[in-house]
Scaffold this active site. Structure first.
Site, short mmCIF file in Angstrom:
data_model
loop_
_atom_site.label_atom_id
_atom_site.label_comp_id
_atom_site.label_asym_id
_atom_site.label_seq_id
_atom_site.Cartn_x
_atom_site.Cartn_y
_atom_site.Cartn_z
N TRP A 137 -22.44 -14.64 -18.40
CA TRP A 137 -22.45 -14.23 -19.81
C TRP A 137 -23.50 -14.96 -20.63
O TRP A 137 -23.76 -14.59 -21.76
CB TRP A 137 -21.06 -14.46 -20.43
CG TRP A 137 -20.51 -15.83 -20.12
CD1 TRP A 137 -19.61 -16.14 -19.13
CD2 TRP A 137 -20.84 -17.07 -20.75
NE1 TRP A 137 -19.37 -17.49 -19.11
CE2 TRP A 137 -20.12 -18.09 -20.11
CE3 TRP A 137 -21.69 -17.42 -21.81
CZ2 TRP A 137 -20.21 -19.43 -20.46
CZ3 TRP A 137 -21.78 -18.76 -22.18
CH2 TRP A 137 -21.05 -19.75 -21.51
N ASN A 138 -24.08 -16.06 -20.11
CA ASN A 138 -24.89 -16.91 -21.00
C ASN A 138 -26.24 -16.30 -21.38
O ASN A 138 -26.72 -16.52 -22.49
CB ASN A 138 -25.04 -18.32 -20.43
CG ASN A 138 -25.76 -18.34 -19.11
OD1 ASN A 138 -25.80 -17.35 -18.40
ND2 ASN A 138 -26.34 -19.47 -18.78
N SER A 180 -21.19 -19.90 -11.48
CA SER A 180 -20.76 -21.25 -11.12
C SER A 180 -20.84 -21.49 -9.61
O SER A 180 -20.74 -20.55 -8.81
CB SER A 180 -19.32 -21.46 -11.59
OG SER A 180 -18.48 -20.53 -10.95
N GLU A 204 -27.83 -18.42 -7.56
CA GLU A 204 -28.33 -19.33 -8.59
C GLU A 204 -27.08 -19.91 -9.25
O GLU A 204 -26.36 -19.21 -9.96
CB GLU A 204 -29.22 -18.55 -9.57
CG GLU A 204 -30.19 -19.43 -10.29
CD GLU A 204 -29.68 -19.79 -11.64
OE1 GLU A 204 -29.00 -20.83 -11.75
OE2 GLU A 204 -29.94 -19.03 -12.57
N ARG A 236 -31.57 -24.60 -26.59
CA ARG A 236 -31.76 -23.14 -26.44
C ARG A 236 -30.47 -22.54 -25.95
O ARG A 236 -29.79 -23.11 -25.09
CB ARG A 236 -32.88 -22.86 -25.45
CG ARG A 236 -34.26 -23.07 -26.07
CD ARG A 236 -35.31 -22.94 -25.04
NE ARG A 236 -35.94 -21.64 -25.10
CZ ARG A 236 -36.42 -20.99 -24.04
NH1 ARG A 236 -36.26 -21.49 -22.83
NH2 ARG A 236 -37.02 -19.84 -24.17
N CYS A 293 -27.83 -23.01 -17.52
CA CYS A 293 -27.67 -23.83 -16.31
C CYS A 293 -28.81 -24.83 -16.16
O CYS A 293 -28.68 -25.81 -15.43
CB CYS A 293 -27.56 -22.94 -15.08
SG CYS A 293 -28.82 -21.68 -15.04
N GLU A 351 -21.25 -30.00 -15.76
CA GLU A 351 -22.11 -29.24 -16.67
C GLU A 351 -21.41 -29.16 -18.02
O GLU A 351 -20.28 -28.68 -18.10
CB GLU A 351 -22.26 -27.82 -16.11
CG GLU A 351 -23.65 -27.44 -15.78
CD GLU A 351 -23.78 -26.01 -15.26
OE1 GLU A 351 -22.80 -25.46 -14.73
OE2 GLU A 351 -24.86 -25.47 -15.39
#
Ligand code: ADP
Length: 492
Positions: A165-166, A244, A265, A293, A299, A396
């Site tokens: 979603w990021n 994740s 990723e 940002r 990530c 994270e």
């Protein structure tokens, strides 16, 4: 067809409405049983609209549609595919403001970040429109001299693309564009928090001339069984996942049964190293870019600031000034610099990490407690003197929190930077290029920003080492992930 209109749609050029159903075989379809789920505006906590909640059988229908169009798409001339991708780029840029508003609405990020994301996302279409016509093979003489070795890069086959979603636009186009350029048809499963952006992009792509069935989209609240069923269909040959490390591990196991090729990723824990001789002004600008940002929800966001003792106080003071001056607010408000976090759980996680660091003796220079307002907000925060055992150095953060630790020697900095199972992004600031390159080579990381706080570039190979992933996206490497080398031993 169910659709959604953004609040300022009347003022912005855009397709009339955003579809909220599944895209299968070029048609917008309700989910089996007409199931739907809500999409929330993180800036207010209110429901924006609902989208189709796809089931396993919808996923299988998407595989069928991808299969039906696979042969024709693979046989389409690279130049013809390239023209469609170029049209997708232009269409996204024509609708940049409209898409940015949509991203800010469903993700909560500041409008400027969203505009930047749309440009970055669109660029993958342009880049792979160019790469798709240059997928060069090889022709070599065999060392024995009897025959030639001919190598062609063939499309790997039907691809399952799962995105977070990021960056709801860029994470989708970074997979769709190389898959399509390589000649693969695909099924996209966007994150349940931000399904509208992917649906809007798909609508633009169909308007730009994408044939039916080449891209299929299944939104769902139950991704596990859906992904498992798709990965167990023998027609599916590729999995490209961003998310994740935990879910990445599950999907690698699912992909193992049919030996589906994985590109992963995964999570990061980026160190940001500042040496005494660094240009402080540049280091602060870089720190703000690398940390803030997308509100820190990236990530490759700087997670651990490792600052040499001689510059530590000055760096902390300037960073605190700048972080404290950022406007926190509704993603869609024009003066917002730090928008909302994605949901209550994200704010809860940041709060837990900050509270743990505080309990272990960290000092808060700015921020440090959640914002009391509707929606899901955490303020820009600077913490110093972090205990080495604090969870914030291991996990994270995915939020606007800068955690600073000091170091004395180069070896100590490298050891601290590498003290994590992750290896995605890293940043190094020094005026000594020789030192910078030496340190860059010793940091266990797929990507390093040397005197630069921005890594993402469609022309650069994005990806991680260690538990941050497998494979690379973007650049000429990204298209290879969607191909297989076909070797023909020829005698003539
Ligand atoms: P994040 O923590 O950033 O939300 P996740 O790894 O949980 O990252 O989610 C990334 C993507 O993976 C989303 O599209 C989500 O729906 C999907 N996902 C989550 N769990 C699974 C699963 N078990 N199988 C397949 N996809 C999943």
């Amino acid at each position: 067809m169910n659709t959604y209109a953004t609040p300022s749609q009347a003022k912005l050029p855009g397709p009339p409405e955003i579809p909220t159903d599944l895209l299968i075989g070029g048609e917008w379809r309700a989910a089996q049983g007409a199931r739907r789920f809500d999409v929330i505006d993180p800036s207010s906590g209110r429901v924006l609209t609902s989208v189709a909640d796809g089931t396993v059988s919808d996923g299988m229908a998407a595989v069928e549609a991808a299969d039906q169009s696979a042969k024709a798409w693979a046989a389409t001339a690279p130049r013809a595919r390239s023209k469609i991708l170029q049209a997708c780029y232009e269409s996204m840029m024509d609708h940049q403001a409209w898409l940015a508003e949509l991203i800010s609405l469903e993700n909560g990020k500041a409008l400027d970040d969203a505009k930047g994301e749309v440009a970055y996302a669109a660029e993958f279409f342009r880049w792979y429109a160019e790469e798709g016509v240059r997928l060069n093979g090889e022709l070599n003489m065999a060392p024995g001299g009897a025959n030639r070795i001919l190598v062609q890069y063939a499309p790997v086959g039907i691809s399952l693309l799962i995105t977070p979603w990021n960056l709801p636009a860029a994470m989708a186009t970074r997979k769709i564009a190389p898959a399509l350029a390589a000649g693969c048809t695909c099924i996209l499963k966007p994150a349940e928090e931000t399904p509208l952006t992917a649906l809007a992009i798909a609508k633009l792509m169909l308007m730009a001339g994408l044939p039916a069935g080449v891209l299929n989209i299944v939104t769902t609240t139950d991704p596990g069984p859906l992904a498992s069923a798709i990965l167990h269909d023998p027609r599916v040959r590729k999995l490209s996942f961003t998310g994740s490390t935990e879910v990445g591990r599950i999907l690698l196991r699912e992909a193992a049964d049919n030996i589906v090729s994985p590109s992963m990723e995964l999570g990061g824990n980026a160190p940001f190293l500042v040496f005494d001789d660094a240009d402080l002004v540049a280091a602060i600008e870089g720190a703000l870019a690398a940390k803030m940002r997308h509100g820190g929800e990236a990530c490759i966001a700087a997670n651990r600031f490792l600052v040499q003792r001689g510059i530590y106080d000055a760096f902390a003071e300037r960073l605190t000034e700048r972080m404290g001056a950022l406007n926190v607010g509704d993603g869609c408000a024009v003066d917002t610099q730090c928008g909302a976090m994605i949901n209550a759980a994200a704010v809860g996680k940041i709060e837990r990490l900050v509270d743990d660091a505080k309990a272990r003796g960290a000092r808060v220079l700015v921020g440090g407690t959640r914002c009391e307002r509707p929606g899901f907000f955490y303020p820009p925060t600077v913490l110093v003197d972090i205990d080495p055992g604090a969870a914030i150095l291991q996990e994270e953060i995915f939020g606007p929190v800068a955690a600073l630790t000091s170091f004395d020697t180069v070896d100590e900095a490298i050891a601290l930077a590498n003290a994590t199972e992750f290896g995605l992004g890293a940043y190094v600031y020094t005026s000594d290029l020789k030192l910078g390159l030496r340190v860059s080579e010793q940091i266990e990381s797929g990507m390093i920003g040397l005197n630069r706080g921005v890594l993402s570039d469609p022309a650069g190979p994005f990806g991680g080492v260690k538990q941050s992933g497998l494979g690379r996206e973007g650049s000429h490497h990204g298209i290879k992930e969607f191909t297989e080398a076909r070797y023909i031993a020829v005698e003539w």
